[in-house]
Design a protein around this motif. Structure first.
Motif, PDB file in Angstrom:
ATOM      1  N   ALA A 136      45.449  30.626  28.854  1.00 42.56           N
ATOM      2  CA  ALA A 136      45.463  32.087  28.964  1.00 42.56           C
ATOM      3  C   ALA A 136      44.083  32.653  29.249  1.00 42.56           C
ATOM      4  CB  ALA A 136      46.035  32.700  27.690  1.00 42.56           C
ATOM      5  N   GLU A 137      43.041  32.092  28.629  1.00 42.08           N
ATOM      6  CA  GLU A 137      41.714  32.689  28.810  1.00 42.08           C
ATOM      7  C   GLU A 137      41.147  32.405  30.199  1.00 42.08           C
ATOM      8  OE1 GLU A 137      38.348  31.585  28.851  1.00 42.08           O
ATOM      9  OE2 GLU A 137      38.857  29.472  29.069  1.00 42.08           O
ATOM     10  N   THR A 138      41.701  31.407  30.914  1.00 47.68           N
ATOM     11  CA  THR A 138      41.287  31.175  32.301  1.00 47.68           C
ATOM     12  C   THR A 138      42.125  31.967  33.293  1.00 47.68           C
ATOM     13  OG1 THR A 138      42.736  29.258  32.641  1.00 47.68           O
ATOM     14  CG2 THR A 138      40.524  28.842  31.743  1.00 47.68           C
ATOM     15  N   GLN A 139      43.204  32.564  32.845  1.00 45.13           N
ATOM     16  CA  GLN A 139      43.982  33.441  33.720  1.00 45.13           C
ATOM     17  C   GLN A 139      43.286  34.804  33.726  1.00 45.13           C
ATOM     18  OE1 GLN A 139      47.831  33.056  31.822  1.00 45.13           O
ATOM     19  NE2 GLN A 139      48.460  31.455  33.250  1.00 45.13           N
ATOM     20  N   PRO A 140      42.795  35.254  34.878  1.00 45.63           N
ATOM     21  CA  PRO A 140      41.786  36.315  34.899  1.00 45.63           C
ATOM     22  C   PRO A 140      42.343  37.739  34.822  1.00 45.63           C
ATOM     23  CG  PRO A 140      42.134  35.476  37.109  1.00 45.63           C
ATOM     24  CD  PRO A 140      43.005  34.646  36.206  1.00 45.63           C
ATOM     25  N   SER A 141      43.085  38.024  33.775  1.00 47.52           N
ATOM     26  CA  SER A 141      43.582  39.388  33.605  1.00 47.52           C
ATOM     27  C   SER A 141      42.409  40.364  33.462  1.00 47.52           C
ATOM     28  CB  SER A 141      44.474  39.470  32.365  1.00 47.52           C
ATOM     29  OG  SER A 141      44.970  40.774  32.194  1.00 47.52           O
ATOM     30  N   GLY A 142      42.377  41.366  34.313  1.00 44.65           N
ATOM     31  CA  GLY A 142      41.295  42.345  34.276  1.00 44.65           C
ATOM     32  C   GLY A 142      40.045  41.927  35.017  1.00 44.65           C
ATOM     33  N   ARG A 168      30.014  53.511  34.327  1.00 41.57           N
ATOM     34  CA  ARG A 168      31.023  54.118  33.456  1.00 41.57           C
ATOM     35  C   ARG A 168      31.034  53.437  32.090  1.00 41.57           C
ATOM     36  NH1 ARG A 168      36.400  54.156  37.114  1.00 41.57           N
ATOM     37  NH2 ARG A 168      36.140  51.898  36.879  1.00 41.57           N
ATOM     38  N   ARG A 169      31.655  54.089  31.122  1.00 40.32           N
ATOM     39  CA  ARG A 169      31.799  53.482  29.802  1.00 40.32           C
ATOM     40  C   ARG A 169      32.633  52.200  29.900  1.00 40.32           C
ATOM     41  NH1 ARG A 169      34.349  57.687  25.839  1.00 40.32           N
ATOM     42  NH2 ARG A 169      35.731  57.989  27.634  1.00 40.32           N
ATOM     43  N   VAL A 170      32.283  51.226  29.070  1.00 39.59           N
ATOM     44  CA  VAL A 170      32.978  49.944  29.062  1.00 39.59           C
ATOM     45  C   VAL A 170      33.957  49.912  27.891  1.00 39.59           C
ATOM     46  CG1 VAL A 170      32.726  47.443  28.821  1.00 39.59           C
ATOM     47  CG2 VAL A 170      31.061  48.747  30.166  1.00 39.59           C
ATOM     48  N   TRP A 171      35.203  49.604  28.198  1.00 39.10           N
ATOM     49  CA  TRP A 171      36.269  49.500  27.190  1.00 39.10           C
ATOM     50  C   TRP A 171      36.626  48.026  27.025  1.00 39.10           C
ATOM     51  CZ3 TRP A 171      42.038  50.359  28.645  1.00 39.10           C
ATOM     52  CH2 TRP A 171      42.851  50.107  27.526  1.00 39.10           C
ATOM     53  N   LEU A 172      36.414  47.507  25.827  1.00 41.39           N
ATOM     54  CA  LEU A 172      36.715  46.125  25.468  1.00 41.39           C
ATOM     55  C   LEU A 172      38.007  46.104  24.670  1.00 41.39           C
ATOM     56  CD1 LEU A 172      35.887  43.108  25.162  1.00 41.39           C
ATOM     57  CD2 LEU A 172      34.575  43.800  23.133  1.00 41.39           C
ATOM     58  N   ALA A 202      46.910  48.091  30.457  1.00 42.47           N
ATOM     59  CA  ALA A 202      45.493  48.314  30.154  1.00 42.47           C
ATOM     60  C   ALA A 202      44.718  48.701  31.408  1.00 42.47           C
ATOM     61  CB  ALA A 202      44.898  47.064  29.513  1.00 42.47           C
ATOM     62  N   ALA A 203      45.005  48.052  32.545  1.00 43.02           N
ATOM     63  CA  ALA A 203      44.318  48.399  33.789  1.00 43.02           C
ATOM     64  C   ALA A 203      44.678  49.807  34.232  1.00 43.02           C
ATOM     65  CB  ALA A 203      44.683  47.392  34.878  1.00 43.02           C
ATOM     66  N   LEU A 204      45.933  50.183  34.076  1.00 40.81           N
ATOM     67  CA  LEU A 204      46.355  51.535  34.441  1.00 40.81           C
ATOM     68  C   LEU A 204      45.684  52.577  33.555  1.00 40.81           C
ATOM     69  CD1 LEU A 204      50.135  50.811  35.013  1.00 40.81           C
ATOM     70  CD2 LEU A 204      48.521  51.522  36.773  1.00 40.81           C
ATOM     71  N   ALA A 205      45.601  52.294  32.253  1.00 37.29           N
ATOM     72  CA  ALA A 205      44.943  53.238  31.338  1.00 37.29           C
ATOM     73  C   ALA A 205      43.469  53.371  31.671  1.00 37.29           C
ATOM     74  CB  ALA A 205      45.132  52.777  29.894  1.00 37.29           C
ATOM     75  N   ALA A 206      42.808  52.246  31.986  1.00 37.75           N
ATOM     76  CA  ALA A 206      41.384  52.286  32.332  1.00 37.75           C
ATOM     77  C   ALA A 206      41.145  53.102  33.596  1.00 37.75           C
ATOM     78  CB  ALA A 206      40.854  50.861  32.504  1.00 37.75           C
ATOM     79  N   ALA A 207      42.004  52.923  34.605  1.00 38.61           N
ATOM     80  CA  ALA A 207      41.852  53.677  35.848  1.00 38.61           C
ATOM     81  C   ALA A 207      42.072  55.163  35.606  1.00 38.61           C
ATOM     82  CB  ALA A 207      42.838  53.152  36.894  1.00 38.61           C
ATOM     83  N   ARG A 208      43.074  55.481  34.819  1.00 38.20           N
ATOM     84  CA  ARG A 208      43.385  56.890  34.540  1.00 38.20           C
ATOM     85  C   ARG A 208      42.257  57.548  33.759  1.00 38.20           C
ATOM     86  NH1 ARG A 208      48.730  59.166  34.615  1.00 38.20           N
ATOM     87  NH2 ARG A 208      48.968  61.045  33.332  1.00 38.20           N
ATOM     88  N   ALA A 209      41.606  56.775  32.867  1.00 39.34           N
ATOM     89  CA  ALA A 209      40.546  57.317  32.015  1.00 39.34           C
ATOM     90  C   ALA A 209      39.167  57.215  32.654  1.00 39.34           C
ATOM     91  CB  ALA A 209      40.545  56.597  30.671  1.00 39.34           C
ATOM     92  N   LEU A 263      37.108  48.192  32.345  1.00 39.49           N
ATOM     93  CA  LEU A 263      37.912  47.383  31.438  1.00 39.49           C
ATOM     94  C   LEU A 263      37.378  45.964  31.328  1.00 39.49           C
ATOM     95  CD1 LEU A 263      40.522  46.869  29.749  1.00 39.49           C
ATOM     96  CD2 LEU A 263      41.648  46.313  31.931  1.00 39.49           C
ATOM     97  N   VAL A 264      37.256  45.485  30.093  1.00 39.34           N
ATOM     98  CA  VAL A 264      37.108  44.056  29.816  1.00 39.34           C
ATOM     99  C   VAL A 264      38.314  43.682  28.974  1.00 39.34           C
ATOM    100  CG1 VAL A 264      35.727  42.244  28.745  1.00 39.34           C
ATOM    101  CG2 VAL A 264      34.591  44.172  29.873  1.00 39.34           C
ATOM    102  N   ASN A 265      39.240  42.926  29.572  1.00 39.61           N
ATOM    103  CA  ASN A 265      40.535  42.669  28.941  1.00 39.61           C
ATOM    104  C   ASN A 265      40.579  41.279  28.321  1.00 39.61           C
ATOM    105  OD1 ASN A 265      43.173  42.657  28.135  1.00 39.61           O
ATOM    106  ND2 ASN A 265      44.050  42.686  30.179  1.00 39.61           N
ATOM    107  N   LEU A 266      40.600  41.231  26.999  1.00 39.89           N
ATOM    108  CA  LEU A 266      40.780  39.973  26.271  1.00 39.89           C
ATOM    109  C   LEU A 266      42.191  39.908  25.704  1.00 39.89           C
ATOM    110  CD1 LEU A 266      37.348  39.582  24.418  1.00 39.89           C
ATOM    111  CD2 LEU A 266      37.974  39.035  26.784  1.00 39.89           C
TER     112      LEU A 266
END
Length: 381
Positions: free
Chosen positions: A47-53, A166-170, A190-197, A201-204
């Protein structure tokens, strides 16, 4: 065509905690080497190598872009092949197309035995052409469900790095945060929320692996961020990993570690979305192939809640209590039922009884952006 080849490195890659050179290209990791060395779970390792975000971000006037990658696509024994992972193109903040990569390795998993086999394959290329002329900010979001090694970036005009302003959201969460069920990597909730805001995004989010692992909280502690959130609960239930007695101290310890690196950052604790199979029935969860497709079911005994087994209802109560008890003015509780609850389930049922579909990802992302990032929300400003 006169190609310009630009080396892919940290200056172009966002959302990864580390980049590892391999024989098959540059591998983005969403956990650092120290954390990976302490992990023994093959599911989290995948999972951690699957590059979500994870995405490439740069500025260019190019009208044609090619990216060579070597992917690992996952399949499941006894089920039809999954669709190819999507590479989402964003130009100046606006979705502008998507593509896929063929070839690569195929990892076939047997969900009943927990074993898998890999069939090797060749690298492939995703191509975006007929792009508008003139300088533009480009983002290429990598597939959230395919391990992706980066080989070469080719364009017909020079490429330059774009600084993060921009601000970074972890964020940390389970498979829903990872993206399961979303239409593409830029369309996870999470990507949609980051774009809207308007945040970075740093998605773990790790499929099946939001399990209060100390090495995950240390990775979050050490990752620069302005805003932090953790979505906890569903994996602890469907893995049947922990009992009520240990749950509270483990959550406190997880939050304590994050606070060591982010002592004043707004920190949101998000409880589980509605999932009827686990609302009042403990885990473990199990795959169910009885109708010819993959669904999930809860196999625990509801009477075992009295003995300390966890359900989603119990976890929501405990998380709300823990947040209130910590006395942290920058710590906030977000009820997952406000993002996806009973009325939403009636309109947007979970296709496999566990994960949302693409429309529900959009619904959750919009609600999170509006309530958490919006006026008066904990991440406002």
């Amino acid at each position: 065509m006169q190609w310009i080849i630009t080396p892919v490195g940290e200056e172009l890659v966002r959302g990864a905690l580390e980049l590892e050179p391999t024989r098959q290209g540059l591998l983005p990791h969403r956990l650092p080497a120290r954390a990976r060395a302490q992990n023994t779970d093959s599911r989290l390792a995948m999972a951690e190598t699957q590059p979500s975000g994870v995405r490439l971000a740069f500025r260019t006037s190019a009208t044609v872009i090619e990216l060579d990658t070597h992917r690992t696509k996952v399949g499941y024994e006894g089920l039809p092949p999954l669709p190819d992972g999507s590479y989402d193109l964003i130009l100046d903040g606006v979705p502008a197309g998507a593509g896929t990569v063929s070839g690569g390795d195929v990892l076939t998993l047997d969900m009943m035995s927990g074993t898998g086999s890999t069939q090797p394959g060749a690298p492939g290329t995703v191509r975006f052409s007929d792009l508008p002329a003139g300088d533009k900010n480009v983002e290429i979001w990598l597939p959230y469900n395919e391990t992706t090694r980066l080989l070469a970036l080719r364009t017909n005009a020079p490429v330059s790095a774009v600084p993060v302003t921009r601000r970074v959201w972890l964020h940390h969460g389970s498979s829903i945060s990872h993206g399961t069920g979303a239409a593409g990597p830029a369309s996870t909730w999470a990507a949609l929320a980051a774009a809207r805001a308007g945040v970075e995004l740093v998605n773990l989010g790790f499929s099946g692996s939001a399990l209060l692992d100390p090495f995950t909280s240390r990775a979050m502690r050490d990752t620069p961020a302005d805003l932090v959130s953790v979505k906890l609960g569903i994996n602890l239930v469907n893995a049947d990993l922990i009992r009520l007695r240990a749950f509270g101290p483990a959550v406190h310890g997880f939050l304590d570690t994050i606070r060591e690196g982010h002592p004043e950052a707004p920190l949101a604790v998000i409880s589980p979305l509605l999932c009827p199979i686990h609302e009042d029935t403990p885990g473990p969860g199990a795959p169910d192939f009885r109708d010819g497709s993959l669904r999930f079911r809860a196999t625990g005994d509801p009477r075992a809640v009295a003995e300390g087994k966890l359900t989603l209802r119990v976890i929501r109560q405990e998380l709300a209590r823990i947040v209130a008890a910590r006395g942290d003015a920058a710590l906030f509780y977000v009820d997952g039922l406000s993002l996806y609850g009973e009325k939403d389930f009636a309109a947007h049922p979970l296709p496999d009884a566990l994960h949302p579909d693409a429309a529900t990802h959009r619904l959750v992302g919009e609600r999170f952006a509006d309530t958490v990032f919006g006026d008066g929300g904990p991440f406002s400003g």
